[in-house]
Design an enzyme around this catalytic site. Structure first.
Site, PDB file in Angstrom:
ATOM      1  N   LYS A 246      -4.708   4.747   2.226  1.00  0.00           N
ATOM      2  CA  LYS A 246      -4.098   3.983   2.323  1.00  0.00           C
ATOM      3  C   LYS A 246      -2.150   3.676   2.966  1.00  0.00           C
ATOM      4  O   LYS A 246      -1.603   3.675   2.280  1.00  0.00           O
ATOM      5  CB  LYS A 246      -3.562   2.857   1.091  1.00  0.00           C
ATOM      6  CG  LYS A 246      -3.399   1.613   1.360  1.00  0.00           C
ATOM      7  CD  LYS A 246      -3.771   0.954  -0.355  1.00  0.00           C
ATOM      8  CE  LYS A 246      -2.733  -0.536  -0.514  1.00  0.00           C
ATOM      9  NZ  LYS A 246      -2.341  -1.236  -1.670  1.00  0.00           N
ATOM     10  N   LYS A 258       2.435 -12.905  -2.608  1.00  0.00           N
ATOM     11  CA  LYS A 258       2.924 -12.438  -4.351  1.00  0.00           C
ATOM     12  C   LYS A 258       4.478 -12.783  -4.613  1.00  0.00           C
ATOM     13  O   LYS A 258       4.714 -13.360  -3.483  1.00  0.00           O
ATOM     14  CB  LYS A 258       3.416 -10.804  -3.253  1.00  0.00           C
ATOM     15  CG  LYS A 258       2.171  -9.820  -3.448  1.00  0.00           C
ATOM     16  CD  LYS A 258       2.675  -8.331  -3.283  1.00  0.00           C
ATOM     17  CE  LYS A 258       1.616  -7.413  -3.128  1.00  0.00           C
ATOM     18  NZ  LYS A 258       1.424  -6.873  -4.071  1.00  0.00           N
ATOM     19  N   ASP A 269       4.225   0.701  -0.611  1.00  0.00           N
ATOM     20  CA  ASP A 269       2.575   0.577  -1.048  1.00  0.00           C
ATOM     21  C   ASP A 269       2.011   1.733   0.420  1.00  0.00           C
ATOM     22  O   ASP A 269       1.082   1.139   0.657  1.00  0.00           O
ATOM     23  CB  ASP A 269       2.109  -1.192  -0.084  1.00  0.00           C
ATOM     24  CG  ASP A 269       0.824  -2.006  -1.019  1.00  0.00           C
ATOM     25  OD1 ASP A 269       0.602  -0.932  -1.573  1.00  0.00           O
ATOM     26  OD2 ASP A 269       0.711  -2.281  -0.443  1.00  0.00           O
ATOM     27  N   GLU A 330      -5.671  -6.704  -0.156  1.00  0.00           N
ATOM     28  CA  GLU A 330      -5.983  -6.049   1.240  1.00  0.00           C
ATOM     29  C   GLU A 330      -6.451  -4.572   1.433  1.00  0.00           C
ATOM     30  O   GLU A 330      -6.866  -4.133   2.225  1.00  0.00           O
ATOM     31  CB  GLU A 330      -4.846  -6.399   1.824  1.00  0.00           C
ATOM     32  CG  GLU A 330      -3.804  -5.221   2.189  1.00  0.00           C
ATOM     33  CD  GLU A 330      -3.226  -5.495   0.653  1.00  0.00           C
ATOM     34  OE1 GLU A 330      -2.579  -3.954   0.898  1.00  0.00           O
ATOM     35  OE2 GLU A 330      -3.339  -6.388  -0.337  1.00  0.00           O
ATOM     36  N   ARG A 332      -8.391  -2.425  -0.139  1.00  0.00           N
ATOM     37  CA  ARG A 332      -9.292  -2.114  -0.474  1.00  0.00           C
ATOM     38  C   ARG A 332     -10.237  -2.215   0.895  1.00  0.00           C
ATOM     39  O   ARG A 332     -11.161  -1.429   1.533  1.00  0.00           O
ATOM     40  CB  ARG A 332     -10.237  -2.728  -1.390  1.00  0.00           C
ATOM     41  CG  ARG A 332     -10.126  -3.977  -1.262  1.00  0.00           C
ATOM     42  CD  ARG A 332     -10.479  -4.327  -3.178  1.00  0.00           C
ATOM     43  NE  ARG A 332      -8.998  -4.431  -3.576  1.00  0.00           N
ATOM     44  CZ  ARG A 332      -9.038  -4.452  -4.881  1.00  0.00           C
ATOM     45  NH1 ARG A 332     -10.402  -5.305  -5.606  1.00  0.00           N
ATOM     46  NH2 ARG A 332      -7.891  -4.621  -5.761  1.00  0.00           N
TER      47      ARG A 332
END
Length: 487
Positions: A246, A258, A269, A330, A332
């Protein structure tokens, strides 16, 4: 950092400072030359405790035993303690676990991991003066270590640690400077440098491949998404392994925005994608005799008039429809399409994905541990065991049918979040399992690295910020699968 191996005993080596690892508080060992001074100073040699005797040019550091994890941590903390000194060269003896030389490799890894710093955005870039380490083959328990074996261990340790530090650099880089196109360019340059093949999918190709869930996540960003495919393909490869990462170069949460303090550190991330790049670097440099494919979904999740929305229904590459109830779930969606694409391109013997997927994983197992989920207990156990040997913490989280039912959607095939706040790491993994085909069902493991990937204080051999989580565990696992073990 330059290393030199020598058969000379410690007493005959010239260096600015000596590192002495004190095992299990044993101040009577022959390596400890300053017992009275250490006792007077209150040094108890607990794990990672350090004491620098400037007048003797010796740094003492504690390790609870000779196991690789203890030595790696001790060596790293010794380097941290020396970071602001003016020493230029170090000498250190050899430590093995009663002849098991993997402990020596771990110690060398620790020295390199502990020496890491990230000061790219500091005005005053104070650089460490440490440049040279001499490693004596004089061993803690008088065990004989062949210099050729030590040289091999040194090379593997350097490759693994350098790949981890490479990954740390990617994760620590700010989103203004590191976005999907930059990640793709870096992958291409790395491939050219190391002899990997590289294919980059841009938006037009992504639409052709029907990767609509990934495209939806990235469509509000000015930085368009990329999918990266790196390949290490040696002759007579024993098996095929696929890695999927990812690569959310930044995640604002999208329209399900958020809170402000939760957006801080979201440069991390991309840790799963960064780990895949780091692993591929190590695989190429180690020239492992297995075919390894690395796929990264590089996307930025932002807000705007073109943002995807809660209540949208998206169609994944495998045709499954997904009800969006939260645009901050998002990762996934990105992985769903990249996993489908990876399985289409490569029929692998093993399939592993890496992602900072859920805060629920951190709640479940803490900051320092990765959560491992799989349909196969054998594959799940393989990951957990090799992670432990590499010095990374990982634990199994098991799927169950009851939690899977919480992903049910009334209007689509599946919902992108569950209808319960509990078991979020597991339900995210079970969501991904919907995009694993029958051939790969029992060959796949999902590794949620949300806890250890980025922590805002130093821990173990890791600094503030990015740890490079996933790299060491997977390099160790791939070495095992290729039959290249170290004892």
């Amino acid at each position: 950092m330059n290393f030199e191996l020598t058969i000379l005993p410690m007493a005959d080596i010239l260096a600015d400072v000596e590192i002495v690892i004190v095992i299990d508080g044993n101040l009577k060992h022959r390596f400890v030359q300053d017992k009275k001074l250490l006792k007077k100073a209150g040094f108890h040699a607990k794990q990672d405790e350090t004491y620098l005797l400037v007048e003797k040019n010796r740094l003492y550091v504690g390790a609870k035993n000779l196991e690789s994890s203890s030595l790696r941590r001790a060596a790293a903390n010794a380097m941290k303690a020396l970071a602001r000194t003016c020493y230029g060269s170090i000498k250190i003896a050899t430590y093995t676990n009663q002849g098991c030389t993997y402990a020596l490799r771990a110690m060398i890894e620790g020295l390199l991991l502990g020496h890491y710093s990230f000061n790219q955005y500091k005005s005053d870039k104070t650089l460490s003066t440490l440049t040279n380490i001499t490693l004596s083959l004089e061993e803690y328990n008088h065990k004989k270590v062949e210099i050729s074996k030590a040289s091999t261990l040194l090379q593997k340790a350097q490759i693994t640690a350098d790949a981890t530090n490479f990954t740390r650099d990617i994760v620590n880089t700010i989103p203004e400077e590191f976005y999907p196109e930059v990640m793709a360019t870096m992958a291409q340059e790395m491939a050219e440098e190391l002899g990997l093949s590289c294919n980059i999918l841009k938006p037009k190709a992504l639409r052709k491949e029907k990767m609509e869930t990934l495209l939806a996540v990235g469509r509000a960003s000015r930085h368009k998404p990329r999918v990266i495919h790196l390949t290490h393909k040696p002759k007579k490869a024993k098996l095929k392994v696929t890695l999927v990462g990812k690569g959310l170069t930044y995640d604002s949460g999208g329209l399900s925005l958020k809170p402000a303090d939760f957006m801080v550190t979201m440069k991390s991330d991309k840790s799963g994608g960064a780990a895949v790049l780091g692993i591929m670097r190590a695989v190429a440099e180690l020239n492992l005799p297995i075919e390894v494919h690395g796929f990264v979904g590089a996307v930025e999740n932002m807000i705007g008039g073109d943002a995807y929305k809660p209540d949208d229904v998206l169609v994944a590459k495998n045709g499954k429809t997904i009800e969006v109830r939260n645009t901050d779930a998002e990762g996934r969606l990105v992985l769903a399409d990249v996993l489908c694409y990876a399985q289409q391109e490569v029929k692998a013997d093993y399939l592993f994905d890496f992602a900072t997927l859920t805060g629920a994983s951190v709640v479940a197992v803490g900051h320092y541990t990765s959560s491992v989920m799989a349909n196969s207990k054998k594959v799940q156990k393989l990951v957990v065991n090799e992670a432990e040997k590499s010095g990374e913490l990982a634990t199994a989280l098991d799927f169950n049918d009851y939690l899977k039912q919480t992903l049910k959607s009334e209007i689509a095939d599946i919902c992108n979040i569950s209808n319960t706040r509990y078991g979020g790491a597991i339900t995210a993994g079970q969501f991904l399992s919907e995009f694993i085909d029958k051939k790969h069902r029992n060959k796949w493991a999902h590794i949620d690295i949300a806890g250890p990937a980025f922590v805002e204080h130093p821990w173990g051999e890791n600094p503030h910020g990015a740890s490079g989580a996933g790299v060491r565990m997977m390099v160790k696992l791939l070495e095992k699968l290729s039959g290249e073990t170290t004892h």
